[in-house]
Design a protein around this motif. Structure first.
Motif, PDB file in Angstrom:
ATOM      1  N   LYS A 199       1.969  -8.372  -9.007  1.00 41.37           N
ATOM      2  CA  LYS A 199       1.215  -8.454 -10.248  1.00 41.37           C
ATOM      3  C   LYS A 199       0.197  -9.589 -10.149  1.00 41.37           C
ATOM      4  CE  LYS A 199       4.968  -6.950 -13.332  1.00 41.37           C
ATOM      5  NZ  LYS A 199       5.849  -7.349 -14.467  1.00 41.37           N
ATOM      6  N   GLN A 200      -0.960  -9.374 -10.731  1.00 38.93           N
ATOM      7  CA  GLN A 200      -1.941 -10.452 -10.811  1.00 38.93           C
ATOM      8  C   GLN A 200      -1.911 -11.014 -12.227  1.00 38.93           C
ATOM      9  OE1 GLN A 200      -3.220 -13.030 -10.044  1.00 38.93           O
ATOM     10  NE2 GLN A 200      -4.873 -12.474  -8.610  1.00 38.93           N
ATOM     11  N   THR A 254      -3.014  -7.261 -13.899  1.00 40.87           N
ATOM     12  CA  THR A 254      -2.913  -5.999 -13.155  1.00 40.87           C
ATOM     13  C   THR A 254      -1.482  -5.836 -12.670  1.00 40.87           C
ATOM     14  OG1 THR A 254      -5.202  -6.250 -12.405  1.00 40.87           O
ATOM     15  CG2 THR A 254      -3.843  -4.662 -11.232  1.00 40.87           C
ATOM     16  N   ASN A 255      -0.928  -4.649 -12.880  1.00 39.42           N
ATOM     17  CA  ASN A 255       0.462  -4.385 -12.492  1.00 39.42           C
ATOM     18  C   ASN A 255       0.613  -4.328 -10.979  1.00 39.42           C
ATOM     19  OD1 ASN A 255       1.391  -4.237 -15.147  1.00 39.42           O
ATOM     20  ND2 ASN A 255       0.860  -2.071 -15.312  1.00 39.42           N
ATOM     21  N   ASP A 256       1.844  -4.533 -10.529  1.00 40.35           N
ATOM     22  CA  ASP A 256       2.144  -4.440  -9.099  1.00 40.35           C
ATOM     23  C   ASP A 256       2.217  -2.982  -8.668  1.00 40.35           C
ATOM     24  OD1 ASP A 256       4.414  -4.006 -10.634  1.00 40.35           O
ATOM     25  OD2 ASP A 256       5.757  -4.652  -9.050  1.00 40.35           O
ATOM     26  N   VAL A 304      -4.125   0.676  -9.820  1.00 39.10           N
ATOM     27  CA  VAL A 304      -5.483   0.144  -9.844  1.00 39.10           C
ATOM     28  C   VAL A 304      -5.463  -1.236  -9.196  1.00 39.10           C
ATOM     29  CG1 VAL A 304      -5.235  -0.863 -12.164  1.00 39.10           C
ATOM     30  CG2 VAL A 304      -7.513  -0.323 -11.276  1.00 39.10           C
ATOM     31  N   ASN A 305      -6.417  -1.477  -8.338  1.00 39.36           N
ATOM     32  CA  ASN A 305      -6.551  -2.769  -7.680  1.00 39.36           C
ATOM     33  C   ASN A 305      -7.222  -3.751  -8.630  1.00 39.36           C
ATOM     34  OD1 ASN A 305      -8.022  -4.846  -5.907  1.00 39.36           O
ATOM     35  ND2 ASN A 305      -6.726  -3.811  -4.425  1.00 39.36           N
ATOM     36  N   ILE A 365     -10.279   3.822 -14.825  1.00 39.45           N
ATOM     37  CA  ILE A 365     -10.323   4.701 -13.653  1.00 39.45           C
ATOM     38  C   ILE A 365      -9.465   4.091 -12.549  1.00 39.45           C
ATOM     39  CG2 ILE A 365     -11.792   5.754 -11.901  1.00 39.45           C
ATOM     40  CD1 ILE A 365     -14.068   5.672 -13.935  1.00 39.45           C
ATOM     41  N   ASN A 366      -8.461   4.831 -12.101  1.00 35.05           N
ATOM     42  CA  ASN A 366      -7.542   4.329 -11.087  1.00 35.05           C
ATOM     43  C   ASN A 366      -8.140   4.426  -9.695  1.00 35.05           C
ATOM     44  OD1 ASN A 366      -5.357   3.781 -12.893  1.00 35.05           O
ATOM     45  ND2 ASN A 366      -4.960   5.976 -13.007  1.00 35.05           N
ATOM     46  N   ASN A 367      -7.462   3.776  -8.742  1.00 34.30           N
ATOM     47  CA  ASN A 367      -7.859   3.902  -7.347  1.00 34.30           C
ATOM     48  C   ASN A 367      -7.502   5.284  -6.804  1.00 34.30           C
ATOM     49  OD1 ASN A 367      -7.795   0.819  -7.647  1.00 34.30           O
ATOM     50  ND2 ASN A 367      -8.600   1.081  -5.593  1.00 34.30           N
TER      51      ASN A 367
END
Length: 314
Positions: A241-242, A252-254, A288-289, A299-301
């Motif tokens: 996680k960030q 941002t989730n892990d 998502v990064n 928008i996801n990776n």
């Protein structure tokens, strides 16, 4: 139009020296760089695509000093101190429009100065026939660090971002191992952990990558004379996680990703074919990064994707 036409001229010159004695090496370097950016005024004042002409010159002198010592047959250490610089680029100086790749309205800053840094780093490395490990640490102090930050305003439905600069500190580490056990020399296992912390006046800087733990299991093989340098690899990568996000960012989730690769060299007559098949995000993980420019748009990776590459030599 996001940025104007420009003439950019970069000139650099450097000198290095190297001195060795017994199990020690001393390296030093000195460098001069100069960048000149020239643009013409374009568009109508106050409208998107207006660019005031600039004629900017950025120059910097920098130096580096490094020391390497072999403490034993298997243990080596390195220490370095270096200064560096980065001149602002055309986008950072002159942007005035929508960046279609990130869906944001970016405004440049013609008053930006050189980024100038001083970095210290230390490395220790152990290497034997079947086992290796390393540990690296660094501290980087940057004057006039350039970054982009939202203003809270909206133009034509797009969030407005300005380029700004401030003092910043970046520090972190990387540790890892490489294991290929005897007599199974065809088997390789690598694992590494890396982290970066970046602050500015006690606050977190935006767009800093989350901590990562990367693992790779690789098997090498050959079959007869026609199939050489074959390999199968599995990449097992965990991104934490960030939680150290900037003022206008969100956490941002892990996520955990598994990638696979298969490849080798096929010999057919006098021709050699090198081929590799990569299967990324094998289990189609939704993630998502933290550095994604499309995160704010939900928008996801990329999901599962398969890539085939083939080259040959006669």
């Amino acid at each position: 139009m996001l940025k104007p036409h420009a003439t950019v001229i970069d000139i650099g010159a450097f000198v290095t020296t190297n001195y060795s004695w017994e199990d020690n090496v001393l390296q030093a370097g000195f460098r001069f760089d100069n960048r000149n950016i020239n643009t013409a005024t374009h568009g109508i004042v106050g409208e998107e695509g207006y660019f005031e002409g600039i004629n900017k010159q950025f120059a910097s002198f920098n130096a580096a000093l490094g020391y390497k010592s072999k403490l034993s047959e298997t243990l080596t250490t390195r220490i370095n101190i270096a200064s560096g610089f980065r001149a602002p680029n055309l986008s950072e100086l002159t942007s005035n429009g929508v960046h279609e790749g990130s869906n944001r309205y970016e405004i440049g800053n013609a008053a930006l100065k050189n980024e100038q840094n001083l970095q210290f780093d230390l490395n220790i490395e152990y290497k034997s026939e079947h086992f290796e490990w390393f540990a690296n640490g660094f501290y980087n102090h940057i004057n006039n660090y350039i970054y982009i930050t939202p203003t809270g305003a909206i133009i034509d439905g797009n969030n407005v971002y300005n380029y700004v600069q401030n003092e910043a500190q970046l520090y972190g580490s990387e540790i890892g191992i490489h294991f290929h056990p005897h007599p199974y020399d065809w088997l390789h296992f690598t694992s590494s952990f890396e982290n970066v912390i970046a602050t500015q006046n006690g606050n977190n800087l935006p767009l800093i990558p989350a901590n990562q733990w990367k693992n790779n299991i690789k098997v090498e093989f050959e079959y007869a004379d026609w199939f050489k340098e074959g390999f199968v690899s599995a990449f097992l990568n965990y991104t934490f996680k960030q939680n150290n996000f900037g003022a206008f960012e969100t956490k941002t989730n892990d996520y955990f990703l598994i990638n696979l690769a298969l490849g080798g060299k096929i010999n057919y007559g006098k021709t050699s074919f090198n081929w590799v098949v990569n299967a990324n995000n094998v289990f189609d993980k939704t993630y998502v990064n933290h550095l994604s420019r499309l995160k704010v748009d939900g928008i996801n990776n990329m999901g599962r994707n398969i890539i085939l590459s083939l080259s040959f030599a006669l």
